[in-house]
Design a protein around this motif. Structure first.
Motif, PDB file in Angstrom:
ATOM      1  N   THR A   9       0.881  -1.162   0.000  1.00 38.12           N
ATOM      2  CA  THR A   9       0.000   0.000   0.000  1.00 38.12           C
ATOM      3  C   THR A   9       0.922   1.216   0.000  1.00 38.12           C
ATOM      4  OG1 THR A   9      -0.136   0.295   2.402  1.00 38.12           O
ATOM      5  CG2 THR A   9      -1.675  -1.303   1.392  1.00 38.12           C
ATOM      6  N   GLU A  10       0.370   2.386   0.127  1.00 39.03           N
ATOM      7  CA  GLU A  10       1.210   3.583   0.111  1.00 39.03           C
ATOM      8  C   GLU A  10       2.278   3.551   1.213  1.00 39.03           C
ATOM      9  OE1 GLU A  10       0.772   8.399   0.666  1.00 39.03           O
ATOM     10  OE2 GLU A  10      -0.953   7.287  -0.119  1.00 39.03           O
ATOM     11  N   ARG A  11       1.879   3.129   2.413  1.00 40.10           N
ATOM     12  CA  ARG A  11       2.811   3.169   3.555  1.00 40.10           C
ATOM     13  C   ARG A  11       3.235   1.805   4.083  1.00 40.10           C
ATOM     14  NH1 ARG A  11      -0.223   6.471   7.976  1.00 40.10           N
ATOM     15  NH2 ARG A  11      -1.982   5.272   7.138  1.00 40.10           N
ATOM     16  N   GLU A 100      -6.197   1.848   5.323  1.00 42.81           N
ATOM     17  CA  GLU A 100      -5.244   1.656   4.220  1.00 42.81           C
ATOM     18  C   GLU A 100      -4.868   0.185   4.049  1.00 42.81           C
ATOM     19  OE1 GLU A 100      -0.633   2.776   3.150  1.00 42.81           O
ATOM     20  OE2 GLU A 100      -1.794   4.252   4.291  1.00 42.81           O
TER      21      GLU A 100
END
Length: 172
Positions: A9-11, A100
């Motif tokens: 994911t993004e992070r 997320e």
């Protein structure tokens, strides 16, 4: 079985739990304020409990329990087997971690399987979990069931929600 899973994911990276994650998971999950919202997690939570969980995961769906790893530590666990379940260490609450991480797993499942819907649930007083689920597009089913909460040693109402592939895709 798909054992070398790595969902980005993004992070975060969602990846299989390993024996090396035991200390971190036990530290985070041996917190009554986390365990009290879960069905099968005992309190206190020990290394023996973690080892049993790893054994369970080895014989089931590899997506059933993935570490949420930020590159420095495990923050919690998210899985779909066949329902969405998750927990997050208390120090990581309120930072958008679970929306997320769960969205990353849901996107992966809908992209790589023919599953048409994903169920989940929460205890009535767990408004944080409800916010995660409804934020992901889960809808109330109007159904409840009785679930045993191991940490509190009681039966509790579980409010059931469901996310359809069509609803998920419409939101993307």
């Amino acid at each position: 079985m798909e054992q070398d899973i790595s969902i980005r994911t993004e992070r975060f990276t969602l990846r299989p739990l390993t024996p090396a994650d035991g200390d971190q998971v036990v530290l985070l999950l041996d917190d009554f304020e986390v365990a009290r919202w879960l069905t099968v997690v005992p309190h206190p939570y020990t290394h023996a409990d973690y080892d049993r969980f790893l054994g369970y995961l080895a014989g089931t769906n590899p997506l059933g329990g993935l570490a949420i790893d930020d590159g420095t530590e495990v923050l919690g666990v998210v899985g779909i087997d066949p329902t969405l379940g998750y927990w997050l260490g208390r120090k990581h609450h309120g930072k958008g971690v679970m929306p997320e991480a769960a969205a990353g797993l849901i996107a992966h499942v809908f992209a790589t399987t023919d599953l048409d819907q994903i169920g989940s649930g929460h205890f009535p007083d767990n408004q944080a979990s409800r916010a995660v689920l409804t934020g992901l597009g889960f809808r109330d089913t109007g159904e409840t069931e009785t679930a045993h909460c191991v940490s509190r040693k009681c039966d509790e109402v579980l409010i059931k929600l469901r996310l359809s592939r069509a609803d998920w895709e419409a939101r993307q």
